[in-house]
Motif scaffolding. Structure first.
Motif, PDB file in Angstrom:
ATOM      1  N   ASP A 127       0.843  -1.188   0.000  1.00  0.00           N
ATOM      2  CA  ASP A 127       0.000   0.000   0.000  1.00  0.00           C
ATOM      3  C   ASP A 127       0.881   1.241   0.000  1.00  0.00           C
ATOM      4  OD1 ASP A 127      -2.255   1.546   0.000  1.00  0.00           O
ATOM      5  OD2 ASP A 127      -2.662   1.364   2.145  1.00  0.00           O
ATOM      6  N   VAL A 128       0.336   2.338  -0.483  1.00  0.00           N
ATOM      7  CA  VAL A 128       1.019   3.636  -0.483  1.00  0.00           C
ATOM      8  C   VAL A 128       0.062   4.662   0.102  1.00  0.00           C
ATOM      9  CG1 VAL A 128       2.089   5.440  -1.867  1.00  0.00           C
ATOM     10  CG2 VAL A 128       2.414   3.041  -2.488  1.00  0.00           C
ATOM     11  N   GLU A 129       0.569   5.490   1.009  1.00  0.00           N
ATOM     12  CA  GLU A 129      -0.255   6.530   1.627  1.00  0.00           C
ATOM     13  C   GLU A 129       0.470   7.867   1.527  1.00  0.00           C
ATOM     14  OE1 GLU A 129      -2.247   7.780   5.940  1.00  0.00           O
ATOM     15  OE2 GLU A 129      -1.329   5.803   5.644  1.00  0.00           O
ATOM     16  N   TYR A 130      -0.161   8.812   0.829  1.00  0.00           N
ATOM     17  CA  TYR A 130       0.399  10.154   0.704  1.00  0.00           C
ATOM     18  C   TYR A 130       0.019  11.005   1.902  1.00  0.00           C
ATOM     19  CZ  TYR A 130       2.324  10.166  -4.035  1.00  0.00           C
ATOM     20  OH  TYR A 130       3.106   9.951  -5.137  1.00  0.00           O
ATOM     21  N   GLN A 131       0.927  11.867   2.291  1.00  0.00           N
ATOM     22  CA  GLN A 131       0.649  12.837   3.348  1.00  0.00           C
ATOM     23  C   GLN A 131      -0.333  13.871   2.827  1.00  0.00           C
ATOM     24  OE1 GLN A 131       3.949  13.808   6.257  1.00  0.00           O
ATOM     25  NE2 GLN A 131       3.721  15.758   5.247  1.00  0.00           N
ATOM     26  N   GLY A 132      -1.037  14.540   3.744  1.00  0.00           N
ATOM     27  CA  GLY A 132      -2.081  15.471   3.340  1.00  0.00           C
ATOM     28  C   GLY A 132      -1.613  16.577   2.423  1.00  0.00           C
ATOM     29  N   ASP A 133      -0.344  17.041   2.590  1.00  0.00           N
ATOM     30  CA  ASP A 133       0.151  18.119   1.735  1.00  0.00           C
ATOM     31  C   ASP A 133       0.833  17.592   0.474  1.00  0.00           C
ATOM     32  OD1 ASP A 133       2.333  16.989   2.885  1.00  0.00           O
ATOM     33  OD2 ASP A 133       3.170  18.827   3.708  1.00  0.00           O
ATOM     34  N   GLY A 134       0.914  16.262   0.315  1.00  0.00           N
ATOM     35  CA  GLY A 134       1.491  15.670  -0.885  1.00  0.00           C
ATOM     36  C   GLY A 134       2.999  15.698  -0.960  1.00  0.00           C
ATOM     37  N   SER A 135       3.683  16.115   0.121  1.00  0.00           N
ATOM     38  CA  SER A 135       5.140  16.220   0.086  1.00  0.00           C
ATOM     39  C   SER A 135       5.844  14.927   0.494  1.00  0.00           C
ATOM     40  CB  SER A 135       5.604  17.355   1.010  1.00  0.00           C
ATOM     41  OG  SER A 135       5.249  17.072   2.359  1.00  0.00           O
ATOM     42  N   LYS A 136       5.105  13.971   1.031  1.00  0.00           N
ATOM     43  CA  LYS A 136       5.715  12.746   1.542  1.00  0.00           C
ATOM     44  C   LYS A 136       4.752  11.584   1.331  1.00  0.00           C
ATOM     45  CE  LYS A 136       7.139  10.704   5.984  1.00  0.00           C
ATOM     46  NZ  LYS A 136       7.277  10.958   7.433  1.00  0.00           N
ATOM     47  N   ALA A 137       5.320  10.386   1.149  1.00  0.00           N
ATOM     48  CA  ALA A 137       4.503   9.185   0.995  1.00  0.00           C
ATOM     49  C   ALA A 137       5.116   8.048   1.806  1.00  0.00           C
ATOM     50  CB  ALA A 137       4.387   8.782  -0.468  1.00  0.00           C
TER      51      ALA A 137
END
Length: 360
Positions: free
Chosen positions: A151-161
């Protein structure tokens, strides 16, 4: 672009984001919510992100937060967007229950209640997760690494996964991190999970017809052994005992304490019953019913007779005194086919029609 309504008590993310951060995942009943002083006892809150990932944060600014509110919280780096699932004194109990060491676990701050722009940006980041996961699997395979990106989960601001992976052994993914950072242009975090954690993140429906326990309320996973199935007299069929994760079902452990307590009332499996008819050997037991089945043959089920646990203890006490009863005097005799009386296994019994009464 879809618009979202934001409120202090409730706001909506839309269908896709609601599926990721659904409030029914890992629910906690806040039985202190009706007490006005509950939120004043502590400023800690519990925030849930995608699927089973949760975090604990300080509400130092005194925001009027309650269950269901979307908030922006501190992350490293940037910020993340999640949903408040618990507030007040129960948060401290949750931290203690999950054995989180406050000296090692950094509890960050709540920045603000999520705005429309925050939710929209988080939704755009989450939409990239599936495509990123497919590409990440291809890159890991090209490097010859024995691992699976679950699975992959992006951080809310899209700067980290966060890349969740499964591997049987130790994996050197230093080169993989560099490739991921160059390909996706984000900060990469690798997190290893087990088969049960993967099933919890993906979700699904179990053979019982309900949503998987690991994706709805279970957080800590305990080991499950075949002894739990034997204690409950469950047939040792691997296909029936295995869950969606190909491991033994977690629900096998649910009733083990009840069976253990009930089994203490039964006589020992090694104890034999001596009567004037002969010697009887332990064959099977039903802890919840409080009954024990004995056989006249120590190797197979012959002349199976079921006794109450009290009657079995009574005969054992008589044998210790050198006395032997005439018979076992069981509550019922069972045929050689274990657990079934004659005719109960015939499926044609459902075809027999009841005779209608001629009495008016």
């Amino acid at each position: 672009m879809k618009k979202y309504t934001v409120g202090i008590g409730h706001n909506e993310l839309g269908a896709a984001a609601t599926k990721r951060n659904s409030a029914h995942m890992l629910p906690v009943s806040d039985w202190l919510s009706d007490l006005s002083e509950n939120t004043r006892l502590t400023d800690l809150i519990e925030v849930q992100f995608k699927n089973t990932r949760k975090g604990y944060y300080h509400n130092n600014t005194g925001l009027p937060l309650e269950k269901g509110v979307k908030v922006v919280v501190e992350a490293n780096p940037g910020y993340d967007v999640g949903e408040v699932v618990l507030t007040g004194k129960l948060v401290e109990l949750q931290i203690k229950k999950n054995k989180i060491d406050s000296s090692r676990y950094e509890i960050r701050q709540v920045i603000r209640v999520a705005t429309e722009e925050d939710l929209e940006r988080a939704s755009q980041a989450h939409e990239r997760e599936h495509e990123t996961m497919i590409k990440a699997r291809e890159l890991a395979k090209s490097l010859g690494l024995e691992m699976k990106i679950g699975d992959v989960e992006y951080q809310g601001d899209g700067s980290k996964a966060i890349f969740f992976y499964i591997a049987d052994g130790r994996v050197d993914f230093r080169q993989l991190i560099k490739v991921y950072a160059e390909t996706f242009r984000i900060r990469v975090e690798m997190k290893q999970i087990g088969a049960r954690q993967e099933a919890g993140r993906i979700g699904g429906t179990g053979p019982c017809g309900r949503e998987l326990c690991c994706s709805t309320w279970m957080i800590n996973f305990s080991s499950v052994g075949t002894g739990a199935a034997r204690l409950q007299n469950i047939s040792p069929n691997p296909q029936k005992l295995a869950g969606m994760c190909a491991k033994l079902k977690c629900c096998l452990n649910y009733e083990v304490p009840v069976y253990e307590d009930a089994s203490k009332q039964l006589p020992s499996r090694h104890a034999t019953l001596d009567t004037k008819d002969g010697t009887w050997y332990f064959f099977s037991s039903d802890p919840l019913a409080g009954t024990v089945t004995y056989s006249s043959d120590p190797q197979s089920g012959v002349n199976l007779t079921t006794l109450s646990a009290a009657r079995a203890h009574e005969i054992i006490a008589m044998n210790r005194k050198g006395e032997k009863p005439d018979t076992l005097a069981g509550i019922r005799a069972i045929s050689a086919e274990i657990g079934y009386q004659t005719g109960h296994g015939d499926v044609t019994r459902f075809d027999k029609k009841k005779k209608r009464s001629n009495k008016k």
